[in-house]
Design a protein around this motif. Sequence first.
Motif, mmCIF file in Angstrom:
data_model
loop_
_atom_site.group_PDB
_atom_site.id
_atom_site.type_symbol
_atom_site.label_atom_id
_atom_site.label_comp_id
_atom_site.label_asym_id
_atom_site.label_seq_id
_atom_site.Cartn_x
_atom_site.Cartn_y
_atom_site.Cartn_z
ATOM 1 N N GLU A 1 0.632 -1.216 -0.055
ATOM 2 C CA GLU A 1 0.091 -0.053 -0.090
ATOM 3 C C GLU A 1 0.980 1.363 0.108
ATOM 4 O OE1 GLU A 1 -2.526 -0.699 3.312
ATOM 5 O OE2 GLU A 1 -3.877 -1.751 2.301
ATOM 6 N N ARG A 2 1.867 1.204 0.803
ATOM 7 C CA ARG A 2 2.789 2.457 0.751
ATOM 8 C C ARG A 2 3.499 2.652 -0.641
ATOM 9 N NH1 ARG A 2 4.031 0.788 6.085
ATOM 10 N NH2 ARG A 2 5.905 -0.439 5.622
ATOM 11 N N LEU A 3 3.530 1.641 -1.496
ATOM 12 C CA LEU A 3 4.020 1.855 -2.915
ATOM 13 C C LEU A 3 3.148 2.152 -3.911
ATOM 14 C CD1 LEU A 3 6.398 -1.375 -3.169
ATOM 15 C CD2 LEU A 3 7.249 1.181 -2.682
ATOM 16 N N ALA A 4 1.684 2.279 -3.262
ATOM 17 C CA ALA A 4 0.584 2.833 -4.262
ATOM 18 C C ALA A 4 0.007 1.626 -5.111
ATOM 19 C CB ALA A 4 0.971 4.058 -4.988
ATOM 20 N N LEU A 5 0.329 0.298 -4.393
ATOM 21 C CA LEU A 5 -0.213 -0.771 -5.075
ATOM 22 C C LEU A 5 -1.398 -1.415 -4.463
ATOM 23 C CD1 LEU A 5 3.333 -2.595 -5.997
ATOM 24 C CD2 LEU A 5 1.642 -0.929 -7.684
ATOM 25 N N THR A 6 -2.079 -1.892 -5.089
ATOM 26 C CA THR A 6 -3.582 -2.563 -4.575
ATOM 27 C C THR A 6 -3.364 -4.123 -4.227
ATOM 28 O OG1 THR A 6 -4.752 -1.164 -5.915
ATOM 29 C CG2 THR A 6 -6.051 -3.158 -4.936
ATOM 30 N N PRO A 7 -3.240 -4.366 -2.861
ATOM 31 C CA PRO A 7 -3.092 -5.805 -2.647
ATOM 32 C C PRO A 7 -4.374 -6.400 -2.717
ATOM 33 C CG PRO A 7 -3.003 -4.411 -0.710
ATOM 34 C CD PRO A 7 -3.152 -3.433 -1.760
ATOM 35 N N LEU A 8 -4.388 -7.430 -3.609
ATOM 36 C CA LEU A 8 -5.650 -7.915 -3.949
ATOM 37 C C LEU A 8 -5.933 -9.284 -2.825
ATOM 38 C CD1 LEU A 8 -5.630 -8.392 -7.968
ATOM 39 C CD2 LEU A 8 -7.099 -6.689 -6.461
ATOM 40 N N GLY A 9 -4.806 -9.856 -2.282
ATOM 41 C CA GLY A 9 -4.847 -10.804 -1.586
ATOM 42 C C GLY A 9 -3.520 -11.378 -0.926
ATOM 43 N N THR A 10 -3.650 -12.050 0.353
ATOM 44 C CA THR A 10 -2.558 -12.459 0.866
ATOM 45 C C THR A 10 -2.738 -13.885 1.063
ATOM 46 O OG1 THR A 10 -2.399 -10.476 1.876
ATOM 47 C CG2 THR A 10 -1.353 -12.137 3.138
ATOM 48 N N ILE A 11 -1.744 -14.895 0.632
ATOM 49 C CA ILE A 11 -1.745 -16.040 0.687
ATOM 50 C C ILE A 11 -0.820 -16.378 1.669
ATOM 51 C CG2 ILE A 11 -1.538 -18.361 -0.654
ATOM 52 C CD1 ILE A 11 -3.654 -16.380 -1.613
ATOM 53 N N PRO A 12 -1.050 -17.103 3.062
ATOM 54 C CA PRO A 12 -0.135 -17.629 3.986
ATOM 55 C C PRO A 12 0.369 -18.815 3.658
ATOM 56 C CG PRO A 12 -2.319 -17.914 4.691
ATOM 57 C CD PRO A 12 -2.584 -17.288 3.260
ATOM 58 N N VAL A 13 1.658 -19.122 4.289
ATOM 59 C CA VAL A 13 2.458 -20.292 4.344
ATOM 60 C C VAL A 13 1.824 -20.854 5.483
ATOM 61 C CG1 VAL A 13 4.291 -19.435 5.450
ATOM 62 C CG2 VAL A 13 4.405 -21.372 3.886
ATOM 63 N N LEU B 1 -3.571 -4.682 -12.229
ATOM 64 C CA LEU B 1 -4.955 -4.544 -11.524
ATOM 65 C C LEU B 1 -4.678 -4.589 -10.197
ATOM 66 C CD1 LEU B 1 -8.042 -4.928 -11.562
ATOM 67 C CD2 LEU B 1 -7.572 -7.537 -11.336
ATOM 68 N N GLY B 2 -3.885 -5.537 -9.766
ATOM 69 C CA GLY B 2 -3.272 -5.670 -8.350
ATOM 70 C C GLY B 2 -2.038 -6.576 -8.138
ATOM 71 N N VAL B 3 -1.892 -6.666 -6.796
ATOM 72 C CA VAL B 3 -0.726 -7.548 -6.347
ATOM 73 C C VAL B 3 -1.194 -8.518 -5.532
ATOM 74 C CG1 VAL B 3 1.626 -7.471 -5.394
ATOM 75 C CG2 VAL B 3 0.980 -5.666 -6.815
ATOM 76 N N VAL B 4 -0.778 -9.859 -5.541
ATOM 77 C CA VAL B 4 -1.116 -10.777 -4.382
ATOM 78 C C VAL B 4 0.212 -11.433 -3.900
ATOM 79 C CG1 VAL B 4 -1.403 -13.399 -4.345
ATOM 80 C CG2 VAL B 4 -2.614 -11.961 -6.169
ATOM 81 N N LEU B 5 0.311 -11.153 -2.335
ATOM 82 C CA LEU B 5 1.080 -11.317 -1.505
ATOM 83 C C LEU B 5 1.373 -12.823 -1.395
ATOM 84 C CD1 LEU B 5 3.566 -9.953 -0.086
ATOM 85 C CD2 LEU B 5 2.570 -9.649 1.785
ATOM 86 N N ASN B 6 2.248 -13.524 -1.708
ATOM 87 C CA ASN B 6 2.326 -15.037 -1.424
ATOM 88 C C ASN B 6 3.255 -15.391 -0.646
ATOM 89 O OD1 ASN B 6 1.578 -17.809 -2.090
ATOM 90 N ND2 ASN B 6 3.388 -17.892 -3.224
ATOM 91 N N GLY B 7 3.075 -16.535 0.293
ATOM 92 C CA GLY B 7 4.003 -17.297 1.146
ATOM 93 C C GLY B 7 4.302 -16.201 2.312
ATOM 94 N N LEU B 8 3.421 -15.674 2.690
ATOM 95 C CA LEU B 8 3.560 -14.833 3.985
ATOM 96 C C LEU B 8 3.396 -15.909 5.317
ATOM 97 C CD1 LEU B 8 3.263 -12.056 5.142
ATOM 98 C CD2 LEU B 8 0.762 -12.305 5.522
#
Length: 770
Positions: free
Chosen positions: A469-481, A705-712
């Motif tokens: 969000e601080r990089l002005a990107l839209t986090p579409l989802g967070t995939i935990p590990v 469209l957005g970014v998916v944060l994977n392996g959290l």
Amino acid sequence: MSFQENTNRFSEYFRVLFRGRWIIIGCFFAVVAATTFLTYRMQPVYTASASVLMLEVDPVDMKILNTEVMPFRKTRNQNETELLRSRRIAEDVLRSLAESPYRSELEIMRETDARGNTITFDDRVLSLRGSTSVENLKDTDVLKVSVRAHSAFEAAFLANAVAEEYYRYKLRAARGEVSEIRQFLEQQLEVVRDQLSQSEELERTYKESRGVAVLDEESRNLVGQSAQMHALYNQTESDLNAELRRMDYLKRQLEDVRGALVEDVTNITSPIIETLQNEIASKQSRLASLVSNPGTGTEVTIQALENEIETIKGKLVEEVRKIAASTGSMEPLKTSQGLFDEILKTEVEIKALTARAEALREVLANIDYDLDQLPEKTLVLARLTRDRQLNEQLYLMLNEKYEEARISEAAKSAGVEIVDTAKPPENPVKPKKKLNILFGMLFGLALGVGITLLVDLLDDTIKTPEELERLALTPLGTIPVVNIDDIRRRMKRQGKELTLSDEVRIESKMITRFSPKSPISEAYRSLRTNIQFSDIDNPKRVILMTSSATKEGKSTTCVNLAITFAQMGSRVLLVDSDLRRPTLHNFFHTDKTYGLTNVLIGSLSFDDVMKRTEVDNLDLITAGDIPPNPAEMVASERMKAFLNEARTRYDVVLLDSPPVVAVTDAAILTTRADATIIVVSSGMTGRGELKRALSLIQSVGSNVLGVVLNGLDIKKMYGSYYYYFHYYQYYYYYGSESGDKKRKSKTKHVSRERREHREERQSTDVSDMT
């Protein structure tokens, strides 16, 4: 800055510290252990103190320094403090220790150090001065002398030795002037004693040899008068010599202040001074005449003359002081005015005694002339008798003055007093074990926090949605590990065990298929929902999944996202458009020989390469044979036609593309797709890589469209949002198979599934080989 921003910043710092908690804990225990080890290995240091009292200020000293009481006392105490720390006192202490019976027990007196090097006398002096400290207690005249040593006995012994040597030094300094006179008188007594013995022996021998017993009355009177005048003359000479010795001592005292100034002062002269000196000489001559020819009323006249001489002496001192002040000679002596006055008085006394000695010599010359007129036999006896009487009187006079000097010397005070002697301390001052360990704990904690913050500062990777969000990107989802070992440990503490079916669901990359109720599947469904609601009026039919680099979970995310779309009833096509390193066929254990490349070269049709999967509503098109020119193929018109046909047949088309930074294929494909999603691996993808990927996509006119944060890794995060994932993950697996009966049936079913998967893989491998 708003309260919410402050709260967010605080939370971010706490998350950083939470992620680096093992670094902090490791540094904490490492530093505490090292501090404890070194503290208990350190050689103890003891400090013992003795107290020295400065006695009341001497009025003469006040006059010398020409100052008030309090400033003088402060300056004096500072001077005495430096004296106690001086090299001279340290040398005297070490010389006295060399004769001490405790020499062998003192570390400072050892001959060699730990390395075998010889310790010199200067080394010991430096060591003693370095371990000695002096403190002037506030608002008092008490000096606290403290000495540090590695044993309690040595610390107390050295502190007492320093205080005692200082006391002896002050005593020697106070007795200096009187000691000079006493030593001179002691030497003169020895000489006069020998002369008296010789004169008595000569008189006795002469009387026996000549047969003379006594002198006649006239001769006796003449001899008595001569003896009296010689005694008076010798006393004057003795007083003159004593004053000369005193003058030498006073000059030495002022040597550092005045240079050759005292010599100039004592040589000051003027007509008035010369007149006063002549008056003293005249009166001394008259006094000598009266003493040699006593008569009626002589004593009164002698007393009056002596008083007049003393008055003239006072005038002479004042005149010399005036002349010295007018010429500026006294300017350098302002701080030593008292000693200057003493020197003037001594000089006047020397001149008066010199004049008196001259007058007595003249009187003696006349008496000796009369004595020489006696007959030879009477003359010799008269001289012998006179010498004996003279030596007797001189000896008695010198002995009396010697005793007076001894009494004066003994009465002199050192000006200081040792109030408290040092006692061996019970506890060392170093090391302070509790304080050291406390500081070690604080330093270890600070070091761990510092390293954690430094690592975070140097770490350029994306780790949390907030950073996106601080990089002005839209986090579409967070995939935990998911950490299977952690879940297993947590369930074991509750008396439960992780079932085999649970392990299969967790280990499978297609977790949305095998474990649709798991928290990770829920995360993919949340991603699906966010994509659907990203633009309701303009639904995205063709979605491209890419990343900035390899190994970021792009293909896994693409497969699971396709399954979630299919599970909601949408017709989904999954296309492996990574024509360099295709991987989607591995997920479904299918053949990759015929696929997208065959359609693009026109050898096969759309229907020929489309493969049905075990997931309802989900079809797959693999990459096919790897071509030599992937970029040209995806940029071709046939690729555009292929995607148009896919749009007409399916509700959602998901393209798995290569990394956008590594090759140009992904950037080209973004122009063919309706939306582009970038997969970012938590803790692996750097900000620079992500920005580079975004710039490449934007350079071809496409948007993300957005970014998916994977392996959290939820365990490394802090906050209610992450705690929810962590708790739900544990709760799901713990509660999913609570019944023993259900667990057994489920175990059999999972075993059967595993066998089927093995057989399917073996058949796939055989087909690949053929």
